[in-house]
Design a protein around this motif. Structure first.
Motif, PDB file in Angstrom:
ATOM      1  N   ALA A 176     -10.776  35.256  -9.909  1.00 36.89           N
ATOM      2  CA  ALA A 176     -10.382  34.288  -8.886  1.00 36.89           C
ATOM      3  C   ALA A 176      -8.861  34.173  -8.795  1.00 36.89           C
ATOM      4  O   ALA A 176      -8.290  34.129  -7.696  1.00 36.89           O
ATOM      5  N   ILE A 177      -8.202  34.137  -9.950  1.00 37.69           N
ATOM      6  CA  ILE A 177      -6.746  34.015  -9.967  1.00 37.69           C
ATOM      7  C   ILE A 177      -6.093  35.248  -9.351  1.00 37.69           C
ATOM      8  O   ILE A 177      -5.147  35.147  -8.567  1.00 37.69           O
ATOM      9  N   PRO A 203      -1.794  36.358  -4.709  1.00 36.58           N
ATOM     10  CA  PRO A 203      -1.021  36.913  -3.586  1.00 36.58           C
ATOM     11  C   PRO A 203      -0.843  35.949  -2.426  1.00 36.58           C
ATOM     12  O   PRO A 203       0.242  35.842  -1.850  1.00 36.58           O
ATOM     13  N   ASN A 204      -1.916  35.212  -2.060  1.00 40.69           N
ATOM     14  CA  ASN A 204      -1.795  34.250  -0.970  1.00 40.69           C
ATOM     15  C   ASN A 204      -0.892  33.088  -1.359  1.00 40.69           C
ATOM     16  O   ASN A 204      -0.094  32.601  -0.540  1.00 40.69           O
ATOM     17  N   ASP A 240     -15.868  30.717  -6.151  1.00 43.30           N
ATOM     18  CA  ASP A 240     -17.186  30.935  -5.535  1.00 43.30           C
ATOM     19  C   ASP A 240     -17.354  32.406  -5.157  1.00 43.30           C
ATOM     20  O   ASP A 240     -18.418  33.005  -5.366  1.00 43.30           O
ATOM     21  N   LYS A 241     -16.294  33.002  -4.608  1.00 40.57           N
ATOM     22  CA  LYS A 241     -16.347  34.403  -4.202  1.00 40.57           C
ATOM     23  C   LYS A 241     -16.518  35.310  -5.420  1.00 40.57           C
ATOM     24  O   LYS A 241     -17.289  36.288  -5.392  1.00 40.57           O
ATOM     25  N   ALA A 242     -15.814  34.975  -6.517  1.00 44.39           N
ATOM     26  CA  ALA A 242     -15.917  35.786  -7.735  1.00 44.39           C
ATOM     27  C   ALA A 242     -17.323  35.717  -8.312  1.00 44.39           C
ATOM     28  O   ALA A 242     -17.897  36.743  -8.716  1.00 44.39           O
ATOM     29  N   ARG A 256     -16.546  32.617 -18.958  1.00 44.79           N
ATOM     30  CA  ARG A 256     -15.871  31.912 -17.865  1.00 44.79           C
ATOM     31  C   ARG A 256     -14.508  32.556 -17.577  1.00 44.79           C
ATOM     32  O   ARG A 256     -14.060  32.612 -16.436  1.00 44.79           O
ATOM     33  N   GLY A 257     -13.878  33.076 -18.626  1.00 43.34           N
ATOM     34  CA  GLY A 257     -12.549  33.641 -18.460  1.00 43.34           C
ATOM     35  C   GLY A 257     -12.516  34.823 -17.496  1.00 43.34           C
ATOM     36  O   GLY A 257     -11.555  35.015 -16.766  1.00 43.34           O
ATOM     37  N   VAL A 258     -13.590  35.627 -17.503  1.00 44.98           N
ATOM     38  CA  VAL A 258     -13.655  36.785 -16.610  1.00 44.98           C
ATOM     39  C   VAL A 258     -13.648  36.326 -15.154  1.00 44.98           C
ATOM     40  O   VAL A 258     -12.941  36.888 -14.301  1.00 44.98           O
ATOM     41  N   VAL A 259     -14.421  35.288 -14.870  1.00 48.72           N
ATOM     42  CA  VAL A 259     -14.506  34.768 -13.505  1.00 48.72           C
ATOM     43  C   VAL A 259     -13.172  34.157 -13.080  1.00 48.72           C
ATOM     44  O   VAL A 259     -12.695  34.365 -11.964  1.00 48.72           O
ATOM     45  N   LEU A 260     -12.578  33.387 -14.000  1.00 44.81           N
ATOM     46  CA  LEU A 260     -11.277  32.795 -13.684  1.00 44.81           C
ATOM     47  C   LEU A 260     -10.233  33.871 -13.374  1.00 44.81           C
ATOM     48  O   LEU A 260      -9.429  33.726 -12.444  1.00 44.81           O
TER      49      LEU A 260
END
Length: 472
Positions: A75-76, A81-82, A37-39, A68-72
Motif C-alpha cells: 500500500a505504501i 508516488p502520488n 484495500d487495493k493491496a 500485515r507488514g507485507v500488505v502495508l
C-alpha cells in the motif's frame, strides 16, 4: 497506474541547498485506506487458500498467512508516488532527478511519514532581455556563394581525359604517397590511388602542388612536409609522391545548355536567379543561427544558474557517451577525429573532452533558463504544434506520422517533445527581444531566428539517434 489522487497533508519542504530540497510528507491512514484495500484485493486474487474462494480471502487471513507488514508495504509503495507528486505541486518545486525516498515513521492505523530528498531546478532571476546585446558576422556574400555553387555543379558534370603530358594546374591526378622518418616508412602516412586536383586547396600536404607540377605519369618527387593526419600528425616527414595518371579536366560552359542539364530551367539566367534565392536564404539562415547562439550565450553569462552536481555529472557522462558512439559509428577514435577535423580547436584528447563538458554544462544551464522563462510567461504547447513536430520527424526519418506516434507512445516521449517545443518558443521570444547587430553595426531582425518546431526536432532527433544506437 493507480486511480487514487488524494491531496496528502501535511507536508513540509526544507531547502538543503540551492538545488536540493527535502520534502517530509505524512499520509493519514484515512488516505492510505484505499491503497490498503487495493493491496488486500490483489493479494486475495493471486493466492489459493483452502476454504476460501479465489479473491474472497478475508484481510485477517491474509494478515495471518502473509503478515500485515507485507500488505502495508504494498500500500505504501503505491501511495508514495502520488503523495510525493502532491507535495511537489504544493511547494512548487521542479525536480531534475528521481527522489531518494525513505519511510521515517509507520504507526499502524495512524499515519505513515516519509521523506524525499530530490535535486530541483534552482531559482533563477532572469535578466531584462531587451537589454541583451550581441554582435554577429555580416551576412555572407551572396554573389560569391552563387559562383561557388555554380563551380561545384561544373565540377560535378566535368569530363576528364587522360593525357601523356606533364601535370599542370587544374589537372586531376592519381597519386601514391609514402612518408618516411629516418629512412623508415610510416604505414599510417602512406596511401595509394589518391585522387588529387592540382591547384585546388584540399587540405593536403603543404608543398604537394609544387612537387607534382611538371611530373608525368610514372615520375616521382620527394619533399619535406608536416603531416596533417594520423598518429604522426604535426610531425615532419620526407614525402615521396608518385604520379600514376594525369587527366585533363574540362568544365562545361555556363550557358543555357548547362542550365537545362543540371536544373529544371531553360536559361542560365533563370538558373542563376534560383541559385541566388537559395543563397540569400542560406546566408540569412546562417546569420540568424549565429544570432540565436550569441543571444543565448549572452543570457547565460548574465544569469547565475547553479546546477545539482549529480544532475550535471549524469549529463556530462551521457554527452560523452553519445559522442563516443557517434565516433565509433564512423570507425573513429578521438585521435582520428582531431587529426582530420578542420574546425576543431582542441589539440589533445583532454582539451577535446573539456570542451565537450563545457558545452554540455552550458546546454543544461540554457535548458533551465528557457524552462524558467516558459513558466514565467505561461508558454503552452498546442496539439497542432505537437502534430507539426510529428509530421516533420516523419518526413525527416522517411517514416509515417503513425510510426512516429507509436515511437513516441512506446518510449513515453510526449512530455519531452512538448517540453522541447516549449523551450523553442521561449528561445524565439528571447531572441525577438534582444538587440543584435552585424559587424557593420546594422540591426539584425531576430524575430525569425528560431523556428520552435525545427529547434525541437533537432534536439529530439539527436536523442532518438542515441536511443536507436543504444537499442541496437
Amino acid at each position: 497506474m493507480s486511480n487514487f489522487r488524494s491531496p496528502f497533508v501535511p507536508s513540509t519542504a526544507e531547502k538543503l541547498n540551492p538545488t536540493r530540497v527535502k520534502l517530509t510528507v505524512e499520509i493519514p491512514f484515512a488516505d492510505l485506506k484505499p491503497y490498503l484495500d487495493k493491496a488486500y484485493k490483489e493479494i486475495a486474487e493471486s493466492v489459493n487458500i483452502p476454504g476460501f474462494r479465489k479473491g474472497k480471502v478475508p484481510a485477517a487471513v491474509i494478515d495471518q498467512r502473509f503478515g500485515r507488514g507485507v500488505v502495508l508495504q504494498e500500500a505504501i509503495n503505491e501511495a508514495v508516488p502520488n503523495a510525493y507528486n502532491a507535495a511537489v505541486t504544493e511547494h512548487k518545486v521542479v525536480p531534475m532527478a528521481q527522489p531518494e525516498v525513505e519511510v521515517t515513521k509507520l504507526e499502524d492505523n495512524e499515519l505513515v511519514e516519509f521523506t524525499a530528498e530530490v535535486d530541483v531546478r534552482p531559482e533563477v532571476t532572469l535578466p531584462d532581455f531587451a537589454a541583451i546585446t550581441a554582435t554577429v558576422d555580416n551576412a555572407g556574400d551572396v554573389d560569391a556563394l552563387v559562383e561557388e555553387r555554380i563551380e561545384l555543379l561544373r565540377e560535378r558534370f566535368a569530363t576528364t581525359t587522360e593525357v601523356e603530358r606533364a601535370a599542370a594546374e587544374g589537372d586531376v591526378l592519381t597519386l601514391d604517397l609514402e612518408a618516411k622518418q629516418d629512412g623508415e616508412t610510416l604505414p599510417d602516412a602512406t596511401a595509394d590511388g589518391i585522387t588529387y586536383k592540382v591547384g585546388q586547396d584540399q587540405n593536403m600536404l603543404e608543398g604537394l602542388d609544387e612537387a607534382v607540377t611538371g611530373l608525368k605519369a610514372g615520375e616521382s618527387a620527394t619533399f619535406t612536409s608536416t603531416l596533417v593526419g594520423g598518429q604522426f600528425r604535426g610531425q615532419e616527414a620526407e614525402i615521396t609522391v608518385t604520379v600514376q595518371k594525369v587527366s585533363e579536366q574540362k568544365l562545361p560552359e555556363v550557358d543555357d545548355e548547362f542550365a537545362q542539364l543540371i536544373s529544371e530551367f531553360d536559361t542560365v539566367e533563370e538558373m542563376k536567379e534560383d541559385l541566388r534565392k537559395g543563397a540569400e536564404q542560406q546566408v540569412k539562415t546562417d546569420q540568424l543561427a549565429d544570432a540565436r547562439d550569441k543571444v543565448l550565450e549572452a543570457v547565460i553569462e548574465q544569469v547565475e544558474v547553479p546546477l545539482p552536481e549529480s544532475v550535471l555529472s549524469r549529463e556530462l557522462e551521457a554527452r560523452r557517451g553519445e559522442v563516443q558512439r557517434q565516433l565509433a559509428s564512423g570507425g573513429l577514435t578521438v585521435a582520428d577525429y582531431l587529426a582530420n577535423a578542420e574546425d576543431e580547436e582542441a589539440e589533445t584528447e583532454e582539451e577535446f573532452w573539456a570542451t565537450i563538458d563545457t558545452r554540455s554544462e552550458q546546454a543544461l544551464k540554457a535548458q533551465v533558463v528557457l524552462d524558467v522563462y516558459a513558466d514565467e510567461h505561461s508558454i503552452d504547447v498546442s496539439q497542432q504544434e505537437l502534430t507539426e513536430l510529428i509530421f516533420r520527424k516523419a518526413q525527416q526519418n522517411r517514416t509515417s506520422p503513425q510510426d512516429e506516434i507509436n515511437h513516441m507512445m512506446e518510449h513515453n516521449h510526449m512530455p519531452e517533445w512538448m517540453q522541447e517545443i516549449r523551450r523553442g518558443k521561449a528561445l524565439a521570444a528571447i531572441c525577438a527581444d534582444a538587440k543584435v547587430t552585424d559587424a557593420d553595426g546594422n540591426a539584425v531582425d531576430t524575430s525569425l531566428a528560431v523556428d520552435p518546431i525545427e529547434a525541437a526536432d533537432e534536439v529530439t532527433a539527436e536523442e532518438q539517434a542515441e536511443e536507436n544506437e543504444t537499442d541496437a
